[in-house]
Write a protein that holds these residues in place. Structure first.
Motif, PDB file in Angstrom:
ATOM      1  N   ARG A  27     -80.584  28.630   3.582  1.00  0.00           N
ATOM      2  CA  ARG A  27     -81.041  27.416   4.271  1.00  0.00           C
ATOM      3  C   ARG A  27     -81.907  27.816   5.456  1.00  0.00           C
ATOM      4  O   ARG A  27     -81.762  28.925   5.987  1.00  0.00           O
ATOM      5  CB  ARG A  27     -79.864  26.541   4.703  1.00  0.00           C
ATOM      6  CG  ARG A  27     -79.036  27.091   5.842  1.00  0.00           C
ATOM      7  CD  ARG A  27     -77.856  26.188   6.178  1.00  0.00           C
ATOM      8  NE  ARG A  27     -76.773  26.305   5.197  1.00  0.00           N
ATOM      9  CZ  ARG A  27     -76.239  25.279   4.529  1.00  0.00           C
ATOM     10  NH1 ARG A  27     -76.684  24.057   4.749  1.00  0.00           N
ATOM     11  NH2 ARG A  27     -75.257  25.463   3.678  1.00  0.00           N
ATOM     12  N   VAL A  28     -82.819  26.932   5.838  1.00  0.00           N
ATOM     13  CA  VAL A  28     -83.660  27.163   7.017  1.00  0.00           C
ATOM     14  C   VAL A  28     -83.707  25.885   7.846  1.00  0.00           C
ATOM     15  O   VAL A  28     -83.501  24.775   7.317  1.00  0.00           O
ATOM     16  CB  VAL A  28     -85.103  27.575   6.630  1.00  0.00           C
ATOM     17  CG1 VAL A  28     -85.117  28.924   5.932  1.00  0.00           C
ATOM     18  CG2 VAL A  28     -85.764  26.516   5.776  1.00  0.00           C
ATOM     19  N   LYS A  62     -84.070  28.850  12.514  1.00  0.00           N
ATOM     20  CA  LYS A  62     -82.777  29.343  12.027  1.00  0.00           C
ATOM     21  C   LYS A  62     -82.902  29.553  10.524  1.00  0.00           C
ATOM     22  O   LYS A  62     -83.497  28.729   9.832  1.00  0.00           O
ATOM     23  CB  LYS A  62     -81.660  28.336  12.323  1.00  0.00           C
ATOM     24  CG  LYS A  62     -81.514  28.002  13.804  1.00  0.00           C
ATOM     25  CD  LYS A  62     -80.501  26.910  14.027  1.00  0.00           C
ATOM     26  CE  LYS A  62     -80.365  26.563  15.500  1.00  0.00           C
ATOM     27  NZ  LYS A  62     -79.377  25.479  15.733  1.00  0.00           N
ATOM     28  N   ALA A  63     -82.324  30.641  10.069  1.00  0.00           N
ATOM     29  CA  ALA A  63     -82.423  30.922   8.633  1.00  0.00           C
ATOM     30  C   ALA A  63     -81.216  31.700   8.150  1.00  0.00           C
ATOM     31  O   ALA A  63     -80.752  32.626   8.811  1.00  0.00           O
ATOM     32  CB  ALA A  63     -83.699  31.714   8.336  1.00  0.00           C
ATOM     33  N   SER A  64     -80.726  31.286   6.999  1.00  0.00           N
ATOM     34  CA  SER A  64     -79.741  32.076   6.255  1.00  0.00           C
ATOM     35  C   SER A  64     -80.450  32.605   5.026  1.00  0.00           C
ATOM     36  O   SER A  64     -80.942  31.832   4.201  1.00  0.00           O
ATOM     37  CB  SER A  64     -78.540  31.209   5.834  1.00  0.00           C
ATOM     38  OG  SER A  64     -77.806  30.797   6.956  1.00  0.00           O
ATOM     39  N   THR A  65     -80.517  33.918   4.918  1.00  0.00           N
ATOM     40  CA  THR A  65     -81.224  34.537   3.808  1.00  0.00           C
ATOM     41  C   THR A  65     -80.483  35.798   3.397  1.00  0.00           C
ATOM     42  O   THR A  65     -79.471  36.164   4.007  1.00  0.00           O
ATOM     43  CB  THR A  65     -82.682  34.847   4.198  1.00  0.00           C
ATOM     44  OG1 THR A  65     -83.392  35.296   3.049  1.00  0.00           O
ATOM     45  CG2 THR A  65     -82.744  35.902   5.286  1.00  0.00           C
ATOM     46  N   SER A 121     -80.751  37.180   8.275  1.00  0.00           N
ATOM     47  CA  SER A 121     -80.379  35.863   8.811  1.00  0.00           C
ATOM     48  C   SER A 121     -80.310  35.880  10.331  1.00  0.00           C
ATOM     49  O   SER A 121     -80.125  36.930  10.947  1.00  0.00           O
ATOM     50  CB  SER A 121     -79.010  35.452   8.252  1.00  0.00           C
ATOM     51  OG  SER A 121     -79.062  35.313   6.858  1.00  0.00           O
ATOM     52  N   GLY A 122     -80.456  34.680  10.900  1.00  0.00           N
ATOM     53  CA  GLY A 122     -80.317  34.589  12.338  1.00  0.00           C
ATOM     54  C   GLY A 122     -80.824  33.283  12.894  1.00  0.00           C
ATOM     55  O   GLY A 122     -81.244  32.377  12.157  1.00  0.00           O
TER      56      GLY A 122
END
Lengths: 154, 156
Positions: A27-28, A62-65, A121-122
Motif C-alpha cells: 500500500r502507498v 508512506k509505503a509498504s513494499t 517500506s517506510g
C-alpha cells in the motif's frame, strides 16, 4: 493417599506451540500540505527567481513494499504555464528540497521528474520549495498549469 | 492385619511416587494444557487507521492435578522474530492481554526470556482467554510473517 499429600512435588511441564502469522500488504499513501502554488508578481531585476508565496510544500509519503524495492515519488506538469495564448516554459519552474530521500529538480511536461526515492517500506516527510524563473519577456497575465504527483512502490 | 495396612502404601508408591526411598520423597503432577485455536493471526491493515492489529482470541485450558498448595505457572516464549524471507518484525511488537486477571496477566512477547502469562497456587482447572496484538508500522515490508510461540505450563 496420606503419604502423597505430604510429599514435595517434582517439577513437571507441558508445552503447546501456537503459530503466529502476520500479513503485510502492499500500500502507498501520499499527502501534500497544499494543493495550490502561487507566485506573486515581481520585478525581474530585483527578484530573478520568485519563491512560492505559500512557502515550501510539506510532503509525506508512506509505503509498504517488498524488502529492497524502490519507492519513488515523481511529479509531471500537464503543460507549460498558460495565460490565454501566452505561455511560460514549464522548465522555468524549479525546486529545492529537504528531507531524507528528497532531491532538487526542474519541472517537465514530458517526463516525470523524481521528487524523492527510498528503499523498502517506510514513512518519510520532506519539503519542496518551488521557484519560478522571472523574466522581462513574460507577457502580463495570470498563468496556470497542473502538477501531478505519483507515488509508486512495487 | 499387617498386610492389609501396608498394601495401600505400596500401591501409592507404585502409582504416584517418583521416588519412594528414604530421604525426601516426591511426586509428579498431571498437567493438561490446550490452546484453541493454535494459531495467532494478524491480518493486513493500514498503519494509520489501525495502529494496533488485534488477533482473534486464543482460549487456554489448563489443569494441574495433585499439585497440593504448590505454585504453577504458564509462560510464553517466542521461537524468534516474525520472519518472511530476509524481512523480520521484532517479536517485541507483539503484546497480549488476558482474562481472568489474576491469574492471567498482560505482557510482551520475547524470544529470549519466557514471559509469565498466568501463575498461581493449588490445583487449577480453568480456562483463560488471551488476546494478542501487533503494533502496526509503515516500516514493515510486504510479506506473510510467521513465528512460533510456545506455551508452557509448569508446576510447581
Amino acid at each position: 493417599m496420606m503419604l502423597a499429600t505430604a510429599l514435595p512435588a517434582v517439577a513437571a511441564t507441558r508445552n503447546r506451540t501456537a503459530t503466529a502469522t502476520a500479513t503485510v500488504s502492499s500500500r502507498v499513501k501520499l499527502s501534500i500540505s497544499s494543493s495550490t502554488l502561487a507566485f506573486p508578481n515581481a520585478d525581474p531585476d530585483v527578484t530573478p527567481a520568485i519563491a512560492a508565496s505559500g512557502g515550501p510544500l510539506t510532503i509525506t509519503a508512506k509505503a509498504s513494499t517488498t524488502i529492497g524495492s524502490t519507492v519513488q515519488l515523481v511529479v509531471v506538469a500537464s503543460g507549460d504555464l498558460l495565460s490565454g495564448v501566452d505561455q511560460i516554459g514549464i522548465s522555468a519552474l524549479k525546486w529545492t528540497a529537504s528531507g531524507s530521500g528528497f532531491a532538487a529538480g526542474t519541472m517537465s511536461k514530458t517526463a516525470a521528474q523524481t521528487v524523492a526515492s527510498w528503499v523498502s517500506s517506510g514513512s518519510w516527510t520532506g519539503t519542496q520549495s518551488y521557484t519560478l524563473d522571472n523574466a522581462w519577456t513574460y507577457a502580463m497575465g495570470a498563468y496556470s498549469t497542473t502538477l501531478t504527483y505519483t507515488l509508486t512502490a512495487p | 492385619m499387617l498386610h492389609v495396612r501396608i498394601a495401600p502404601l505400596l500401591m501409592a508408591c507404585a502409582t504416584s511416587l517418583v521416588w519412594c526411598g528414604l530421604g525426601t520423597p516426591a511426586f509428579a503432577q498431571t498437567l493438561v494444557l490446550s490452546l484453541s485455536p493454535s494459531t495467532i493471526t494478524f491480518s493486513a491493515a493500514d498503519p494509520d487507521t489501525t495502529p494496533t492489529i488485534t488477533a482473534p482470541s486464543v482460549t487456554v485450558e489448563y489443569e494441574v492435578e495433585d499439585n497440593g498448595s504448590n505454585n504453577w505457572r504458564i509462560t510464553l516464549l517466542a521461537g524468534g522474530d516474525l520472519t518472511t524471507g530476509s524481512a523480520t518484525i521484532a517479536i517485541t511488537n507483539v503484546t497480549w492481554t488476558a482474562t481472568p486477571a489474576p491469574p492471567f496477566q498482560a505482557g510482551t512477547l520475547s524470544k529470549t526470556v519466557a514471559q509469565t502469562l498466568a501463575s498461581g497456587t493449588g490445583i487449577p482447572n480453568q480456562t483463560g482467554t488471551v488476546v494478542f496484538r501487533l503494533a502496526n508500522s509503515w516500516t514493515y515490508n510486504v510479506g506473510t510473517y510467521t513465528a512460533s510461540v510456545v506455551f508452557t505450563l509448569s508446576a510447581p
